[in-house]
Design a protein around this motif. Sequence first.
Motif, PDB file in Angstrom:
ATOM      1  N   GLN B 282      -2.840 -81.277 -10.733  1.00  0.00           N
ATOM      2  CA  GLN B 282      -1.718 -80.348 -10.755  1.00  0.00           C
ATOM      3  C   GLN B 282      -1.936 -79.176 -11.700  1.00  0.00           C
ATOM      4  OE1 GLN B 282       1.092 -80.785  -8.685  1.00  0.00           O
ATOM      5  NE2 GLN B 282       1.472 -78.711  -9.346  1.00  0.00           N
ATOM      6  N   PHE B 283      -2.476 -79.445 -12.891  1.00  0.00           N
ATOM      7  CA  PHE B 283      -2.536 -78.419 -13.929  1.00  0.00           C
ATOM      8  C   PHE B 283      -3.917 -77.797 -13.979  1.00  0.00           C
ATOM      9  CE2 PHE B 283       1.594 -79.238 -15.548  1.00  0.00           C
ATOM     10  CZ  PHE B 283       1.812 -80.595 -15.395  1.00  0.00           C
ATOM     11  N   PHE B 307      -0.143 -82.796  -7.138  1.00  0.00           N
ATOM     12  CA  PHE B 307       0.579 -84.063  -7.127  1.00  0.00           C
ATOM     13  C   PHE B 307       1.974 -83.920  -6.529  1.00  0.00           C
ATOM     14  CE2 PHE B 307       1.007 -88.378  -8.398  1.00  0.00           C
ATOM     15  CZ  PHE B 307       2.337 -88.566  -8.702  1.00  0.00           C
ATOM     16  N   VAL B 308       2.631 -82.787  -6.757  1.00  0.00           N
ATOM     17  CA  VAL B 308       4.030 -82.653  -6.339  1.00  0.00           C
ATOM     18  C   VAL B 308       4.147 -82.672  -4.816  1.00  0.00           C
ATOM     19  CG1 VAL B 308       6.005 -81.114  -6.345  1.00  0.00           C
ATOM     20  CG2 VAL B 308       4.742 -81.501  -8.437  1.00  0.00           C
ATOM     21  N   PHE B 311       3.599 -86.051  -3.724  1.00  0.00           N
ATOM     22  CA  PHE B 311       4.771 -86.860  -4.054  1.00  0.00           C
ATOM     23  C   PHE B 311       5.834 -86.724  -2.974  1.00  0.00           C
ATOM     24  CE2 PHE B 311       7.564 -89.244  -6.573  1.00  0.00           C
ATOM     25  CZ  PHE B 311       8.797 -88.611  -6.641  1.00  0.00           C
ATOM     26  N   PHE B 415       8.719 -76.273 -10.532  1.00  0.00           N
ATOM     27  CA  PHE B 415       7.751 -76.821 -11.485  1.00  0.00           C
ATOM     28  C   PHE B 415       6.326 -76.621 -10.983  1.00  0.00           C
ATOM     29  CE2 PHE B 415       5.861 -79.811 -14.352  1.00  0.00           C
ATOM     30  CZ  PHE B 415       4.922 -80.483 -13.603  1.00  0.00           C
ATOM     31  N   PHE B 419       3.923 -74.385 -13.174  1.00  0.00           N
ATOM     32  CA  PHE B 419       2.920 -75.088 -13.974  1.00  0.00           C
ATOM     33  C   PHE B 419       1.645 -75.401 -13.209  1.00  0.00           C
ATOM     34  CE2 PHE B 419       5.299 -75.422 -17.726  1.00  0.00           C
ATOM     35  CZ  PHE B 419       6.616 -75.580 -17.371  1.00  0.00           C
TER      36      PHE B 419
END
Lengths: 742, 488
Positions: B282-283, B307-308, B311, B415, B419
């Motif tokens: 993710q980052f 990941f989001v 998810f 988010f 991010f």
Amino acid sequence: MTKHEKILLTIECLILLLLLVRCFRPETHVLSLEGGAMTEMMEQEDGSILYEGESFSLKPGVYRVEMRSNVRDEQKIYVEINCERSGYQALRGNGVNVYPNQKYSSFEIFVTDKIEDAYVTCALYGGREELLGQIDIYRTAAGSRVLFTIVLFCFLAFDILMKFRRRALLGKISRKTQIVCFSLAVGVLLSCFPYFTDYFSFGADTIFHLQRIECLKNTLLLNFDFPVRVQNTWIYGHGYMVSVFYGDLFLMFPALLRLIGFPIVTAYKIFVFAVMALTAVITYVSLQRCVKNEKAALFGALIYLLAPYRLYNFYNRGAVGEYLAMTFMPLVCCGMYLLLSEETDSEHYKNYKWYMVGGMSAILQSHLLSTEMTAFFVAIVCLAAWRRVFRKETFIQLLQAVGLVAALNCWLWLPMLCMLRTGEFMVSNVFESQIQQIGIWFARLVQWVPNSGTTHLGIKSADAIQIGVAATLILMLYGVLRWKKEIGKTKRELLLLLGLTLLSVVMSTKYFPWDMLAQIPGVRFFATSLQFPTRLMAPATVFSSWFAAFFILQLEEEKREQLAKGVFAFFLALAVFAGMYQVNSISSRSVASYFYTAENTGTISVGNGEYLIDGTWVRDYFYHDPVAEDGLVWSDYEKKGTDISIIVRNTTPTDKCLDVPLIGYPGYMAVGESGLKEPYIASERGEHEDLRVVIPAGYEGTISISYEGPLIFKVSELISAVSLCLLFVRMAWKGRKACQKK
Amino acid sequence: MLQKIKGFHLFPSDDRNKKQVLFCLTLITFLASLPQLCGYIGSGEKLARYLQHIEMIKEGITNGQFYILMEPMQGAGYADTVFCCNILFFVQALLRVLGVSVTAGYSIYCIMLNVLTTWIAWYCFGKIFQSNSVGLVCSALYTLSIPRIYRLVVAGAVEEVSALMFLPFIVYGLYCVLLEEQEKKRNGAPWVSLVVGYTGLIQTHLLTYEITLCITVLICLLCVRKLFCRSAFPQLLKGICAAAGLSMWYCIPLVDSYLRNGRLSHDAIQGNGLFITQVLYQFWGLASKGVKGDSGMMAANPDGVGFVLFFGLVVFAAMWFQGYFLSQEEGCVRLAKISCVFGFVLLCMTLRNFPWDRIQRLNCLSSVLVGELKSPDRLLGWALTFLVTVFGFCLWYFRNREGYFYWIGIGLAIFTVIFGSMSLMESLITGESSGIVYDLEAWRTVDGAEASFCIFDGPWYWVTGEIITVGTVLGIGIRWWRKRRKKA
């Protein structure tokens, strides 16, 4: 069971049966290569000479490579199996060193796809082809066993999921429980994130623990010892008494996976996943028993699961003992809470001690220093709640818990204490005298974004040694709300958890007067044995996550629904964000190692060598044959792990000594042939503390040497076995009584 | 006038809504275009070839040849345009003809891509879920997705990014034709989306079109009953035929050249796959820009869905598994189910654990198909599209039922944009290897020092030489150029 389920189960059993049959097929010999048949290729930059054998093909499977060699002093061979053209990572294996006087070595390689042109290379140091003996390659049944295990677990997971789904559709599993299961599963997957690669990243201590697993497996395989006391293949076959001082019980799982045939790193990753899952379940169940609120329990469990210090222990340190112990600390918290808070005349009051017993036993089996810390905080809690502790029933239950822990684990702690008391081991002398300087700065506690970090000390590139931003902010929020009187009178348990969190956090910093405490007789041992105060972040993490759960509970009990929802959503998001950030950081900053062959690591990764005999160092050891005094002749020497069989003849009129390549730990037995004067283990040891056997004058025959352990070991094992049997009998009797009552 | 095209409303009719949507779309475009607003361009593996291609088109136009089939490289000719069409390149070539510098022209083109992608994604997803807010969130997730940023800013794979623009059209078109409920049929011709989508794909990135074709066939097989009903099949047929007709000018020379001189790739691709960690990472702002190598995640490219988004897929799968959609037959639900399965399968296929090498060895056809893919991460475009669809569905579902989870979803989307995508973009913009290119003959970096990427070490730069007659020795051109340089 429905008709479809029966059909599915039948198909699964048939498939497993077919695979099971393949697990028992014998080894097949694939290739034999004489040293003389290898072609000299070139002289390499490091002075070694590279030899290469003819190419051969390999089918998918697990292969064992055996090598017999004539390596002498100042010589070495590095053996490797390579291939030119193959599928992606079709050949997974590493090379292995063959050391001076190591006549026989064996290692595994894993082939995932057909290889047409594999070949053996040997890099020879200090000699030429005369060093090489013979190389044999065998195809084992390990590949079939691995396949069987994978298929078995897949079927089990599928069946459990289908059962879960059916029960959910029938309304037998509430929506809240479904959300809890889902959230915990996501939390577990997130915390295992850095290992979702086809390579491995080593932590500081990982190699030591990988070697523990490998040697445990070798000892179980070669010597059939249980419980294992001396692990056999360590330190050039001399053995290492790590199992006496460091509980191996939970490492049996990855050792079993190794026995099945999984590569060492795969076995370790599966073990890590299992520990994460167990942590999630134990923490949630423990919290649920105490707070009786699913939301609060889930909140606390996820904050604990994603705590920076926990993840740091897994990935940065590879501290297997410590993260195992952290898995079971919530059980102890649960037991203490229930024993102290519930009424003594409640129906299940006498069952609450089992949480304590289970938790403390597991912690003791995992990590001794964590046991010390846990016992310390249990004592503090008992002091703080002394009125409750001294209720008759509570006191009896606590005493029973202590007694049960002592009895059931006697086989571990009694031998350990006995060995420590001898003062012969280096562990008695490795305690740091000044640990205060290794504590953390306060600023580390408010490092909001937990980087992977590269250093234990200082602030720059610091490791994530903290309770986590979510837990820290919850503590602050509580303080603010309390100060502004926004929430009611604090419950005792909340105050106690707050106090314990703050205490353990402060104790982990360099501001706590550790060095001063080390001057106090009696306290010195406990103050210095910790090695570094940051270990206290483990209990701090437990207490802070429990505080978070009880805080949500208090808000809900005061009917502050909106605030409870807001706190839950915001801080959970924060914990997940921080956890995700940390695992991402760990993934991108970890060095990739394509490590498959356990033997590649050698045998001397003993860390500080705490369990060596004092005065020796691992570099003193090497492979060697038995060393006999003049007049003593030996032959037919066979060494299988720590079991030695040798024929000796003492033609002199005096007793003579034979030094064997085993470290002279107390507990070895030498058994000679009956009817003759018995050889015995000498009280003094040979060179670099090798085991010395005294051969009586005129003795001629076979001697068998094996590790049996001192008598106290047998007594302690008996105590534990009897306690366990009595426990099972009692449980069976109680179960029968309950059934009769129903 | 455009607003009045039957069935196609560019913007909501309500004024306030229109302003909100316009603002959000502008914001998304602006954020996506930050790398193009720096005054320089970053280096990328494929950027050199792309910029040369533009120069050749520009030279062709200035020489009176509007559409050149053979680029006059080194006098030997190079049939790049035959095999790699990108009609949108003409936009940039025209800017070059008007005197705009290479850097400015490239930046304008990228901004144009961002504008179109943002709008198309909002339009298509908004229409599917009948909600502007869901459309905007999907547009943000799609336009500011990590794979798209990687391809545009890091790899310079402009053709692929151009193709990504058209994927939402395909999703929308297939949804309208095959999945939407009969009673909800809108005015307008749903097949038009398919025409635009397929035509755009053929004429921007052929490989993405091939993947799309396979996916279309599979979806048609899944909806085979619906396919042969009165309204669906004609719509689909119209879409495919119209797309074929509009692309005939490109397809026929391509097929002809392939049949005469084509050399198909049989290279192994499994080693180019991604790690699971890389797909879910993710980052990316933490990690380095990376070049592909064997150093694990330390040297991995920022090329994963994050990941989001995954998810969102997991949440939907969990709800589906627990029977939340048992009694629901809405088109959206069916679309989400298909997207969930396809998205997950495609993600698995991008991994290096997927047995590409074994599949390639099955037979000659599989060997060619896999080899032509070049790299498993080519499937990430469609994986991303499906994952965004699933995420959009989850938002739509919770919006109508549980507002609490809807706002959590919005929060997660914000988010991931801030991010995930923005932090990656920031690290890329402030990273190394940037240059200002005015024309082919003279170049310099921002600070005047020699550029660290030497794509213009000579005027000609070939990538892998795949568009060349079988048997040609690649070195000839380079030797010729060196001779020429020495003389100068």
